[in-house]
Enzyme design. Structure first.
Site: not given
Length: 259
Positions: A28, A129
């Protein structure tokens, strides 16, 4: 990660390798975009590409392996499609050369993606992303730092931000203006996320009652609805945690103890 001309290049390269390519970039807080001040960009990129060439891609059960596979074949396909798309747009793409044909054959037997560096003109070129070992690099000029931060803020999200600078004014400015990140790491990579709290819906439908449907700040929805309790206003503010690696700042560390 934002890097200015006061940063130590060797430390930047080390932190970039760890943040961008550990766990095959599938974390993350993995580094996705490296922003280099124009005056030092070429030198740092040369060092970074040399370091990437030394990374060992392969079976993670071996201690010598630096970069293992991504989670599955679908993730591999998505990442490689992005790399191909950026290459077709004319972006400079760097990937380390494999040692030999045997190594190349080994990587066909799993969801391996080579560590990849892609040079782009602006953060605005990225629309989502890329969850893998892909690092995008943007160059900026010092007077354009406010514009760079605006572009970062316009993405609407950012778990962590790394900042390599030895200038206190820059630390203060970036910390104050990076509004979409939850934690700023100074002189280190953007790693070390923390889960602070969670909100859970009680499943009450909007047709049954008015008022809040979820607990907020650990105050029960019934108490909020009856106005027996209220929000703590200070908890509605945006909180940013700043972690500074003072040992990496250089100079005489004993001066920091003077009061």
């Amino acid at each position: 990660m934002i890097v200015d001309s006061s940063a130590l290049a060797e430390q930047v390269v080390f932190d970039v390798l760890v943040s961008a390519f550990d766990s095959a970039g599938q974390r993350c807080s993995a580094l996705r975009v490296l922003c280099l001040q124009e005056e030092v960009a070429e030198r740092i990129l040369t060092m970074l590409k040399g370091a990437m060439q030394e990374l060992v891609v392969g079976n993670p059960s071996y201690l010598a392996t630096d970069v293992g596979p991504v989670i599955d074949a679908s993730a591999k396909s998505t990442i490689e499609n992005h790399i191909d798309k950026m290459r077709a747009k004319g972006c400079k793409v760097f990937q380390p050369l494999l040692a030999d044909a045997a190594h190349t054959q080994q990587l066909t037997n799993g969801a391996f993606v080579l560590p990849t560096l892609i040079e782009i003109e602006s953060i605005n070129e990225l629309t989502h992303e890329v969850f893998g070992p892909v690092l995008h690099v943007v160059r900026y000029r010092r007077p354009a730092l406010p514009t760079l931060l605006d572009e970062i803020n316009r993405t609407g999200y950012g778990l962590t931000l790394g900042l390599h600078t030895r200038i206190d004014e820059t630390i203060a400015y970036v910390s104050a203006h990076a509004r979409v990140v939850g934690k700023v790491f100074v002189l280190s990579g953007p790693t070390g996320e923390e889960n602070l709290y969670a909100l859970k819906c009680r499943g009450i439908s909007m047709a049954e009652r008015t008022g809040p449907l979820i607990s907020v700040q650990s105050v029960a929805v019934d108490a909020l609805a009856s106005e027996a309790e209220d929000y703590r206003l200070e908890r509605l503010l945006i909180e940013i945690s700043i972690s500074q690696n003072t040992a990496a700042a250089g100079g005489n560390a004993s001066l920091m103890t003077i009061t």
